[in-house]
Write a protein that holds these residues in place. Sequence first.
Motif, PDB file in Angstrom:
ATOM      1  N   ILE A 132       7.948   4.602   0.491  1.00 35.53           N
ATOM      2  CA  ILE A 132       7.605   4.695   1.910  1.00 35.53           C
ATOM      3  C   ILE A 132       6.634   5.855   2.121  1.00 35.53           C
ATOM      4  O   ILE A 132       6.878   6.973   1.659  1.00 35.53           O
ATOM      5  CB  ILE A 132       8.874   4.882   2.754  1.00 35.53           C
ATOM      6  CG1 ILE A 132       9.749   3.625   2.626  1.00 35.53           C
ATOM      7  CG2 ILE A 132       8.534   5.169   4.210  1.00 35.53           C
ATOM      8  CD1 ILE A 132      11.157   3.824   3.099  1.00 35.53           C
ATOM      9  N   THR A 133       5.539   5.600   2.788  1.00 35.16           N
ATOM     10  CA  THR A 133       4.529   6.627   3.030  1.00 35.16           C
ATOM     11  C   THR A 133       4.943   7.515   4.200  1.00 35.16           C
ATOM     12  O   THR A 133       5.256   7.021   5.284  1.00 35.16           O
ATOM     13  CB  THR A 133       3.172   5.976   3.329  1.00 35.16           C
ATOM     14  OG1 THR A 133       2.759   5.207   2.196  1.00 35.16           O
ATOM     15  CG2 THR A 133       2.119   7.028   3.639  1.00 35.16           C
ATOM     16  N   ASP A 134       4.925   8.821   3.963  1.00 38.27           N
ATOM     17  CA  ASP A 134       5.190   9.808   5.012  1.00 38.27           C
ATOM     18  C   ASP A 134       3.908  10.599   5.221  1.00 38.27           C
ATOM     19  O   ASP A 134       3.517  11.419   4.381  1.00 38.27           O
ATOM     20  CB  ASP A 134       6.330  10.734   4.572  1.00 38.27           C
ATOM     21  CG  ASP A 134       6.676  11.783   5.626  1.00 38.27           C
ATOM     22  OD1 ASP A 134       6.023  11.811   6.687  1.00 38.27           O
ATOM     23  OD2 ASP A 134       7.589  12.590   5.377  1.00 38.27           O
ATOM     24  N   MET A 135       3.223  10.348   6.317  1.00 35.39           N
ATOM     25  CA  MET A 135       1.941  11.004   6.562  1.00 35.39           C
ATOM     26  C   MET A 135       2.093  12.499   6.793  1.00 35.39           C
ATOM     27  O   MET A 135       1.102  13.233   6.747  1.00 35.39           O
ATOM     28  CB  MET A 135       1.241  10.353   7.765  1.00 35.39           C
ATOM     29  CG  MET A 135       0.831   8.896   7.537  1.00 35.39           C
ATOM     30  SD  MET A 135      -0.267   8.678   6.102  1.00 35.39           S
ATOM     31  CE  MET A 135      -1.697   9.641   6.611  1.00 35.39           C
ATOM     32  N   ILE A 151       0.856  -1.186   0.000  1.00 34.67           N
ATOM     33  CA  ILE A 151       0.000   0.000   0.000  1.00 34.67           C
ATOM     34  C   ILE A 151       0.896   1.241   0.000  1.00 34.67           C
ATOM     35  O   ILE A 151       1.849   1.328   0.782  1.00 34.67           O
ATOM     36  CB  ILE A 151      -0.900   0.020   1.247  1.00 34.67           C
ATOM     37  CG1 ILE A 151      -1.789  -1.232   1.291  1.00 34.67           C
ATOM     38  CG2 ILE A 151      -1.729   1.289   1.316  1.00 34.67           C
ATOM     39  CD1 ILE A 151      -2.408  -1.469   2.658  1.00 34.67           C
ATOM     40  N   VAL A 152       0.596   2.208  -0.860  1.00 40.12           N
ATOM     41  CA  VAL A 152       1.361   3.455  -0.935  1.00 40.12           C
ATOM     42  C   VAL A 152       0.389   4.613  -0.768  1.00 40.12           C
ATOM     43  O   VAL A 152      -0.538   4.781  -1.570  1.00 40.12           O
ATOM     44  CB  VAL A 152       2.098   3.577  -2.286  1.00 40.12           C
ATOM     45  CG1 VAL A 152       2.917   4.870  -2.320  1.00 40.12           C
ATOM     46  CG2 VAL A 152       2.991   2.362  -2.527  1.00 40.12           C
ATOM     47  N   GLY A 153       0.561   5.412   0.274  1.00 40.45           N
ATOM     48  CA  GLY A 153      -0.316   6.556   0.501  1.00 40.45           C
ATOM     49  C   GLY A 153      -0.013   7.694  -0.458  1.00 40.45           C
ATOM     50  O   GLY A 153       1.151   8.027  -0.682  1.00 40.45           O
ATOM     51  N   VAL A 154      -1.062   8.303  -1.033  1.00 38.40           N
ATOM     52  CA  VAL A 154      -0.878   9.394  -1.992  1.00 38.40           C
ATOM     53  C   VAL A 154      -1.871  10.512  -1.712  1.00 38.40           C
ATOM     54  O   VAL A 154      -2.888  10.328  -1.043  1.00 38.40           O
ATOM     55  CB  VAL A 154      -1.052   8.909  -3.454  1.00 38.40           C
ATOM     56  CG1 VAL A 154       0.027   7.906  -3.815  1.00 38.40           C
ATOM     57  CG2 VAL A 154      -2.437   8.317  -3.683  1.00 38.40           C
ATOM     58  N   CYS A 155      -1.566  11.682  -2.272  1.00 38.66           N
ATOM     59  CA  CYS A 155      -2.438  12.849  -2.167  1.00 38.66           C
ATOM     60  C   CYS A 155      -3.540  12.765  -3.227  1.00 38.66           C
ATOM     61  O   CYS A 155      -3.452  12.005  -4.188  1.00 38.66           O
ATOM     62  CB  CYS A 155      -1.640  14.132  -2.372  1.00 38.66           C
ATOM     63  SG  CYS A 155      -0.251  14.348  -1.227  1.00 38.66           S
ATOM     64  N   THR A 156      -4.555  13.590  -3.058  1.00 38.59           N
ATOM     65  CA  THR A 156      -5.688  13.599  -3.995  1.00 38.59           C
ATOM     66  C   THR A 156      -5.230  13.899  -5.412  1.00 38.59           C
ATOM     67  O   THR A 156      -5.687  13.265  -6.376  1.00 38.59           O
ATOM     68  CB  THR A 156      -6.735  14.630  -3.542  1.00 38.59           C
ATOM     69  OG1 THR A 156      -7.233  14.258  -2.247  1.00 38.59           O
ATOM     70  CG2 THR A 156      -7.887  14.710  -4.525  1.00 38.59           C
ATOM     71  N   GLU A 157      -4.332  14.862  -5.579  1.00 32.16           N
ATOM     72  CA  GLU A 157      -3.861  15.225  -6.920  1.00 32.16           C
ATOM     73  C   GLU A 157      -3.128  14.070  -7.578  1.00 32.16           C
ATOM     74  O   GLU A 157      -3.214  13.876  -8.800  1.00 32.16           O
ATOM     75  CB  GLU A 157      -2.950  16.457  -6.843  1.00 32.16           C
ATOM     76  CG  GLU A 157      -3.625  17.724  -6.362  1.00 32.16           C
ATOM     77  CD  GLU A 157      -3.725  17.846  -4.839  1.00 32.16           C
ATOM     78  OE1 GLU A 157      -4.095  18.931  -4.366  1.00 32.16           O
ATOM     79  OE2 GLU A 157      -3.430  16.864  -4.120  1.00 32.16           O
TER      80      GLU A 157
END
Length: 485
Positions: free
Chosen positions: A235-238, A200-206
Motif C-alpha cells: 500500500i502506497t503511503d504518500m 502500481i506501487v509508489g517508491v522513493c528515488t533510492e
Amino acid sequence: MEGVRQGGGPPASGPGSSSGSGSGSFPSLFPPGLHGIYGECRRLYPDQPNPLQVTAILKYWLGGPDPLDYVSMYRNLGNPALNVPEHWHYVSFGLSDLYGDNRVHEFTGTDGPSGFGFELTFRLKRETGESAPPTWPAELMQGLARYVFQSENTFCSGDHVSWHSPLDNSESRIQHMLLTEDPQMQPVQTPFGVVTFLQIVGVCTEELHAAQQWNGQGILELLRTVPVAGGPWLITDMRRGETIFEIDPHLQQERVDKGIETDGSNLSGVSAKCAWDDLSRPPEDDEDSRSICIGTQPRRLSGKDTEQIRETLRRGLEINSKPVLPPINAQRQNGLNLDRAPSRKDSLESESSAAIIPHELIRTRQLESVHLKFNQESGALIPLCLRGRLLHGRHFTYKSITGDTAITFVSTGVEGAFATEEHPYAAHGPWLQILLTEEFVERMLEDLEDLNSPEEFKLPKEYSWPEKKLKVSILPDAVFDNPLH
C-alpha cells in the motif's frame, strides 16, 4: 476527465436486471469485457456495487485523449491481523478489451490476452478523517495508459517507472513506481481474452535506483517486509518520509548489494542524453561523424536496427521528466520471457524477432578510437552497466532521446554482437557497439568510482584510456539540449 460520479458498474442485482428500471435489456448493452472485470470487483467488494468513478468525458475511441474509460475507487478495510491498513483501491477499465468490436483493441480470440492483457490497480493509504478517495491516482493511471497505447509496450510485474516528481504533486518523497501483481484480484476470463491486474506501487528515488541496479521483484519483496513502506499488500503511503534503507540499513548491504553481486541487474538499457564520435576519422568527415555536437544530420537507423535497439530497451528507464514515460517491458503474454534466468551467453537477438541479423542490413564499420559523451544522469548509470550487466555476461544500451544515436556495451559472452575482441568498436550507422573484456571492465570501475558520488561532481569531466583508444566525457545537459552551441 470529468469529476467523480456515482455508479458505472452493472446493476447490483447482477445480469438480467437494471438499475431501478426493471428492464431485462440492460445487460445486452453493457460491455461484456467491462462486465467481467466488474464481476471481480464485486467479488472483493460485494457491499460496494456502485463505486465512485472517474470517467473520461470523451472516450478514447471517439477521439478523446484518455485511454481508460473508467477508474473505479473502492474503500478497502485492510486486514488488521496482517498489519494491512485501511486504504483506497483504484481499478482501471480500458487497457483490456471492453467491447470486442475492434473499436479500441483488435479482437484476437478468447484464449490469449484481452487487449493489452491487463488492467492497472493502485492502493493508497486512507488518511484519518478522509471520507472520499483522492482522484489524482486516476490521472496517474491515465498517464501510464497513454504511454502503453502510444508505444504499444506493455507492463509486467517487476517493471519500474521513473516519474521524477511526487505522484500526487505534493512534496512527497514518493516519486517513482514499481509494478506487481495485485494481491487480491485474480485473473479474469472475459469473452475477449484474459485480463490480469497489475498494481502500481509508489517508491522513493533510492528504492527505484536499487531496483535498477538489482531488479524490481527483489525490491518489492523488501517493501513487503517493511509495514510502513507497503507491507504485504504494498500500500502506497504518500506521507512516508523514510526509505526502506533508512528504516533498516542492513537491507542495502545484506540484501541489495548481495543480490547485485549474485544476480546482476535486469535493466538492459535506458533512453538517455548521449552521443559518440569516431576519433579515427577526421572531424570534417561529416558522413561518418556521429556526434550530435555538429550541425550535420546523421543517417537514420534502419527499421530493423531500430527494432533491435528497442528490444534491448524492453526493461529500460526513460531519463527524462514526466509525463514522458519509459520504454518498459513489451511482453504481451506471447511466450516472450525477458525476465529469464541470467545466462553467461546473453544475446542481442530479439527473442520475439529472431530473424533480425544486423550485419546483413548495412555495412559494419570497425573503428579505431571512440569518444563517448553522456550527461550526468546518464553517466551515473555507467557503473551499473559495467558491474550489473557486463560482469554478468550481458549487454546494456543507451538510446539517445534527441536523435537516432545508440551506444551498446557488450561483454565477450554476448551473442549476435557485431563488435568483436579483435575489433571492439564497431558501428551500423549511428548505432555503436563497444565490446569490453572483464579485465578492462574491472579497471574502468576503479577509474569511474567518483561517478557514484554525484554531489561531489563538477562538469565537464573526462576519463581516458589511451592504450584502449577510448575516451568518456560527462557533460552538462546544455550540450545535448543545444547541440549547435
